[in-house]
Design a protein around this motif. Structure first.
Motif, PDB file in Angstrom:
ATOM      1  N   CYS A  68      -6.172  86.820 -14.984  1.00 34.39           N
ATOM      2  CA  CYS A  68      -7.355  86.042 -15.397  1.00 34.39           C
ATOM      3  C   CYS A  68      -6.944  84.684 -15.964  1.00 34.39           C
ATOM      4  N   LEU A  69      -5.894  84.654 -16.758  1.00 34.74           N
ATOM      5  CA  LEU A  69      -5.428  83.375 -17.294  1.00 34.74           C
ATOM      6  C   LEU A  69      -4.972  82.447 -16.180  1.00 34.74           C
ATOM      7  N   ALA A  95     -12.301  76.989 -21.222  1.00 31.99           N
ATOM      8  CA  ALA A  95     -11.804  78.111 -20.419  1.00 31.99           C
ATOM      9  C   ALA A  95     -12.479  79.409 -20.852  1.00 31.99           C
ATOM     10  N   GLY A  96     -12.706  79.563 -22.148  1.00 31.52           N
ATOM     11  CA  GLY A  96     -13.421  80.737 -22.640  1.00 31.52           C
ATOM     12  C   GLY A  96     -14.861  80.769 -22.145  1.00 31.52           C
ATOM     13  N   ILE A 142     -18.290  83.708 -15.769  1.00 31.59           N
ATOM     14  CA  ILE A 142     -17.863  84.524 -14.640  1.00 31.59           C
ATOM     15  C   ILE A 142     -18.293  85.981 -14.835  1.00 31.59           C
ATOM     16  N   HIS A 143     -18.303  86.435 -16.084  1.00 31.28           N
ATOM     17  CA  HIS A 143     -18.669  87.816 -16.364  1.00 31.28           C
ATOM     18  C   HIS A 143     -20.165  87.994 -16.624  1.00 31.28           C
ATOM     19  N   TRP A 145     -14.840  81.827 -18.553  1.00 31.09           N
ATOM     20  CA  TRP A 145     -14.593  83.259 -18.457  1.00 31.09           C
ATOM     21  C   TRP A 145     -15.874  84.047 -18.748  1.00 31.09           C
ATOM     22  N   ILE A 202      -8.206  81.041 -14.422  1.00 27.55           N
ATOM     23  CA  ILE A 202      -9.148  80.228 -15.183  1.00 27.55           C
ATOM     24  C   ILE A 202      -8.447  79.119 -15.964  1.00 27.55           C
ATOM     25  N   ALA A 203      -7.477  79.467 -16.773  1.00 27.42           N
ATOM     26  CA  ALA A 203      -6.902  78.503 -17.699  1.00 27.42           C
ATOM     27  C   ALA A 203      -5.918  77.539 -17.038  1.00 27.42           C
TER      28      ALA A 203
END
Length: 85
Positions: free
Chosen positions: A31-32, A60-61, A67-68, A64, A35-36
């Motif tokens: 995931c990092l 980035a948070g 996305i969820h 995330w 995204i990051a």
């Protein structure tokens, strides 16, 4: 006797708890990376107006969360205003 020899040759299976921890760490790293890392690359190439690296990690948070499927509301108050006013 043949299954014992196969098991000894291939090794013992990983305990389920250890496998679960390994898979969790693997998903966090994946995931990092998705995204990051692109956001960090854009930050270092000068693509954002903000100079704060903390702001990029907050973004980035937010990505995330989006996305969820979490609804996110971002208030753009400008540099002089605060949410308390």
């Amino acid at each position: 006797m043949k299954t014992v020899m196969l098991r000894l040759r291939n090794g013992w299976p990983m305990p389920l708890a250890l496998q679960g921890v390994f898979e969790i760490l693997q998903s966090v790293v994946f995931c990092l990376a998705l995204i990051a890392l692109p956001l960090i690359a854009v930050y270092f190439s000068g693509g954002f107006l903000e100079d704060s690296f903390e702001t990029i990690l907050q973004f980035a948070g937010f990505v995330w969360l989006l996305i969820h499927g979490v609804p996110v509301e971002i208030l753009n108050l400008g540099p002089k205003l605060t949410p308390a006013r």
